[in-house]
Design a protein around this motif. Structure first.
Motif, PDB file in Angstrom:
ATOM      1  N   LEU A 141      14.364   1.711   1.504  1.00 26.04           N
ATOM      2  CA  LEU A 141      12.925   1.975   1.493  1.00 26.04           C
ATOM      3  C   LEU A 141      12.543   2.980   2.560  1.00 26.04           C
ATOM      4  CD1 LEU A 141      10.117   1.291   0.382  1.00 26.04           C
ATOM      5  CD2 LEU A 141      10.060  -0.683   1.912  1.00 26.04           C
ATOM      6  N   ARG A 142      13.173   2.878   3.716  1.00 25.90           N
ATOM      7  CA  ARG A 142      12.868   3.801   4.806  1.00 25.90           C
ATOM      8  C   ARG A 142      13.221   5.241   4.452  1.00 25.90           C
ATOM      9  NH1 ARG A 142      16.092   2.802  10.108  1.00 25.90           N
ATOM     10  NH2 ARG A 142      15.601   0.655   9.520  1.00 25.90           N
ATOM     11  N   GLY A 143      14.187   5.411   3.569  1.00 25.90           N
ATOM     12  CA  GLY A 143      14.622   6.759   3.218  1.00 25.90           C
ATOM     13  C   GLY A 143      13.811   7.437   2.137  1.00 25.90           C
ATOM     14  N   VAL A 144      12.822   6.744   1.589  1.00 27.48           N
ATOM     15  CA  VAL A 144      12.011   7.326   0.510  1.00 27.48           C
ATOM     16  C   VAL A 144      10.794   8.036   1.091  1.00 27.48           C
ATOM     17  CG1 VAL A 144      10.703   6.832  -1.588  1.00 27.48           C
ATOM     18  CG2 VAL A 144      12.758   5.511  -1.064  1.00 27.48           C
ATOM     19  N   GLU A 145      10.553   9.252   0.639  1.00 25.96           N
ATOM     20  CA  GLU A 145       9.414  10.032   1.121  1.00 25.96           C
ATOM     21  C   GLU A 145       8.094   9.360   0.755  1.00 25.96           C
ATOM     22  OE1 GLU A 145       9.394  12.726   2.941  1.00 25.96           O
ATOM     23  OE2 GLU A 145      11.579  13.006   3.016  1.00 25.96           O
ATOM     24  N   MET A 146       7.105   9.538   1.625  1.00 28.54           N
ATOM     25  CA  MET A 146       5.797   8.956   1.382  1.00 28.54           C
ATOM     26  C   MET A 146       5.210   9.422   0.051  1.00 28.54           C
ATOM     27  SD  MET A 146       3.221   7.084   2.119  1.00 28.54           S
ATOM     28  CE  MET A 146       3.314   6.619   3.829  1.00 28.54           C
ATOM     29  N   SER A 147       5.423  10.681  -0.295  1.00 25.47           N
ATOM     30  CA  SER A 147       4.866  11.216  -1.544  1.00 25.47           C
ATOM     31  C   SER A 147       5.437  10.483  -2.757  1.00 25.47           C
ATOM     32  CB  SER A 147       5.161  12.716  -1.651  1.00 25.47           C
ATOM     33  OG  SER A 147       6.569  12.962  -1.608  1.00 25.47           O
ATOM     34  N   VAL A 148       6.712  10.100  -2.669  1.00 27.54           N
ATOM     35  CA  VAL A 148       7.334   9.360  -3.764  1.00 27.54           C
ATOM     36  C   VAL A 148       6.751   7.947  -3.841  1.00 27.54           C
ATOM     37  CG1 VAL A 148       9.504   8.451  -4.672  1.00 27.54           C
ATOM     38  CG2 VAL A 148       9.455  10.704  -3.571  1.00 27.54           C
ATOM     39  N   LEU A 149       6.592   7.311  -2.695  1.00 25.85           N
ATOM     40  CA  LEU A 149       5.995   5.973  -2.675  1.00 25.85           C
ATOM     41  C   LEU A 149       4.577   6.002  -3.223  1.00 25.85           C
ATOM     42  CD1 LEU A 149       7.209   4.646   0.813  1.00 25.85           C
ATOM     43  CD2 LEU A 149       8.088   4.014  -1.445  1.00 25.85           C
ATOM     44  N   GLU A 150       3.805   7.002  -2.845  1.00 28.78           N
ATOM     45  CA  GLU A 150       2.425   7.107  -3.325  1.00 28.78           C
ATOM     46  C   GLU A 150       2.385   7.304  -4.834  1.00 28.78           C
ATOM     47  OE1 GLU A 150       0.143   8.946   0.571  1.00 28.78           O
ATOM     48  OE2 GLU A 150       1.007  10.313  -0.921  1.00 28.78           O
ATOM     49  N   ARG A 151       3.333   8.061  -5.351  1.00 27.11           N
ATOM     50  CA  ARG A 151       3.359   8.314  -6.795  1.00 27.11           C
ATOM     51  C   ARG A 151       3.652   7.037  -7.575  1.00 27.11           C
ATOM     52  NH1 ARG A 151       6.366  12.352  -6.563  1.00 27.11           N
ATOM     53  NH2 ARG A 151       8.410  11.569  -7.194  1.00 27.11           N
ATOM     54  N   HIS A 152       4.477   6.176  -7.015  1.00 31.71           N
ATOM     55  CA  HIS A 152       4.878   4.971  -7.740  1.00 31.71           C
ATOM     56  C   HIS A 152       4.091   3.722  -7.353  1.00 31.71           C
ATOM     57  CE1 HIS A 152       8.404   6.633  -9.834  1.00 31.71           C
ATOM     58  NE2 HIS A 152       8.579   7.385  -8.759  1.00 31.71           N
ATOM     59  N   TYR A 190       4.138  -0.322   2.398  1.00 37.54           N
ATOM     60  CA  TYR A 190       5.587  -0.418   2.233  1.00 37.54           C
ATOM     61  C   TYR A 190       6.318   0.522   3.195  1.00 37.54           C
ATOM     62  CZ  TYR A 190       4.266  -2.806  -2.097  1.00 37.54           C
ATOM     63  OH  TYR A 190       3.719  -3.669  -3.017  1.00 37.54           O
ATOM     64  N   HIS A 191       5.756   1.709   3.374  1.00 33.49           N
ATOM     65  CA  HIS A 191       6.328   2.681   4.313  1.00 33.49           C
ATOM     66  C   HIS A 191       6.405   2.069   5.717  1.00 33.49           C
ATOM     67  CE1 HIS A 191       5.798   5.900   7.359  1.00 33.49           C
ATOM     68  NE2 HIS A 191       6.584   6.627   6.588  1.00 33.49           N
ATOM     69  N   ASP A 192       5.345   1.392   6.136  1.00 25.41           N
ATOM     70  CA  ASP A 192       5.301   0.801   7.469  1.00 25.41           C
ATOM     71  C   ASP A 192       6.266  -0.385   7.603  1.00 25.41           C
ATOM     72  OD1 ASP A 192       3.438   2.661   8.203  1.00 25.41           O
ATOM     73  OD2 ASP A 192       1.724   1.292   8.212  1.00 25.41           O
ATOM     74  N   LEU A 193       6.333  -1.228   6.573  1.00 25.29           N
ATOM     75  CA  LEU A 193       7.225  -2.383   6.649  1.00 25.29           C
ATOM     76  C   LEU A 193       8.667  -1.956   6.894  1.00 25.29           C
ATOM     77  CD1 LEU A 193       6.044  -4.871   3.858  1.00 25.29           C
ATOM     78  CD2 LEU A 193       5.326  -4.719   6.245  1.00 25.29           C
ATOM     79  N   ALA A 194       9.088  -0.892   6.238  1.00 27.30           N
ATOM     80  CA  ALA A 194      10.466  -0.415   6.401  1.00 27.30           C
ATOM     81  C   ALA A 194      10.742   0.031   7.830  1.00 27.30           C
ATOM     82  CB  ALA A 194      10.737   0.736   5.439  1.00 27.30           C
ATOM     83  N   ARG A 195       9.695   0.244   8.599  1.00 24.20           N
ATOM     84  CA  ARG A 195       9.819   0.678   9.992  1.00 24.20           C
ATOM     85  C   ARG A 195       9.406  -0.430  10.962  1.00 24.20           C
ATOM     86  NH1 ARG A 195       9.274   4.356   6.458  1.00 24.20           N
ATOM     87  NH2 ARG A 195      10.172   6.440   6.738  1.00 24.20           N
TER      88      ARG A 195
END
Length: 361
Positions: A206-217, A225-230
């Protein structure tokens, strides 16, 4: 110089709480596989660790649990006993901090950044709390300690039962990286499946996925989700956390089609709900929701909102009866009925973690 101190959060989770209370109070059950709830067509509300070794879990249909563990012992729930123990535990928490956020009868978050005893460190506080719970109740609790709620809850599950896990800031990234995302708070089964299709299985993925990809999905949930991975979580411990609804439901021993029988069952369920409402004088709600599960497991709901709080049990049940009448005659026999009061008034707090289909009998 005015930077806020690192928060000190403890998540305390009682071990197999309902089942452990039953084993404590009945020595004949100790060391045996025990399930609270069940019945012919109900579900397991809680399972002892002896039962869990066979794969028995809460919310599992009792018939499945019995198949996994033929020697499983079912006992009826005693919520008065569980609440009494929960109040003992809550009193212990409040000796250390006023910032206690109960999630249910058997678990809570504590913010001990500024503890009342002046201990100053969260880990010895967690040890002391666990020792006092054992001494006062004869039960064990697991605890997680960290600098936010997300990590503290993950930690409390790490060394169960009767365990303690501490996740310091320097350990957080490595800890999160190795966990499956399905263990993350807020990542349910469907979200976990969507992540798996994207090749996201662990926190490191999850940490390796770009924010733009997460936002799209994942849209507005992407940042979370971006923050949890960190290891980032901004949720505060809220002592005034409010319950959103109060309800009960029952799976019948045999499927029902007769309107009169369905009405009688709804009356009984409604009375159970109102007893739970009456426990707190400040509870009031405006929305009544009926849940119907048919023989083929299809579920429908019907709801009605009043322009004022429901007055009493009679009105609550009457609205439920009207909602039931709207689905009669039933197209298929009914397996389960449920009734819920929601849109609760400010200050309405009820801690009652009833399992989704816990039999009322």
């Amino acid at each position: 110089m005015n930077e806020a101190p690192i928060r000190k959060i403890i998540h305390v989770d009682m071990d197999a709480f309902f089942a452990s209370v039953e084993q404590r109070d009945d020595p004949a059950l100790r060391g045996l596989p025990v399930a609270v709830g069940g019945g012919t067509r109900g579900v397991v509300a809680a399972a002892s660790y002896e039962a869990r070794r066979f794969g028995v879990r809460s919310a599992m249909p009792s018939v499945t649990a019995r198949r996994l563990c033929p020697d499983l012992i079912f006992v009826k729930p005693r919520f008065d006993a569980y609440r009494a123990v929960s109040e003992q535990i809550r009193a212990i928490f409040l000796d250390y901090t006023p910032h206690v956020e109960p999630l249910s009868l058997d678990e809570a978050y504590l913010d001990v950044t500024h503890d009342l005893k002046g201990i100053g460190l969260a880990t010895p506080i967690a040890r002391e709390i666990r020792a006092r719970i054992r001494a006062d109740t004869g039960l064990t609790a697991s605890a997680g300690v960290s600098y936010n709620k997300f990590l503290a809850k993950l930690a409390s599950d790490q060394n169960k039962p009767d365990g303690l896990c501490v996740i310091t800031p320097d350990r957080a990234l490595d800890f999160v990286a190795g966990l499956p995302v399905k263990r993350f708070h807020g990542v349910g089964p469907k979200t976990a499946e969507r992540m798996a299709r994207l090749g996201i299985h662990t926190g490191l993925d999850l940490r390796g996925v770009e924010m733009s990809v997460l936002e799209r999905h994942f849209g507005s949930s992407a940042r979370y989700y971006h923050d949890l991975a960190r290891g980032i979580c901004h949720r505060q411990v809220r002592a005034d956390r409010e319950r959103k609804s109060i309800g009960a439901e029952d799976t019948f021993a045999t499927d029902l089609s007769d309107p009169r029988a369905l009405g009688e069952e709804l009356d009984r369920i409604g009375a159970t709900v109102w007893r739970r409402i009456a426990v707190k004088d400040d509870v009031a709600g405006r929305t009544v929701t009926l849940k119907v599960k048919y023989q083929d497991f299809r579920i429908i709901t019907r709801a009605r909102s009043l322009d004022r709080p429901v007055r009493d049990e009679a009105e609550f049940v009457a609205v439920g009866r009207d909602l039931l009448a709207s689905v009669l005659p039933v197209p298929k026999p009914v397996r389960l009925l449920g009734l819920t009061l929601s849109n609760l008034s400010r200050g309405a707090v009820v801690a009652d973690p009833i399992a989704p289909e816990l039999p009322l009998r």
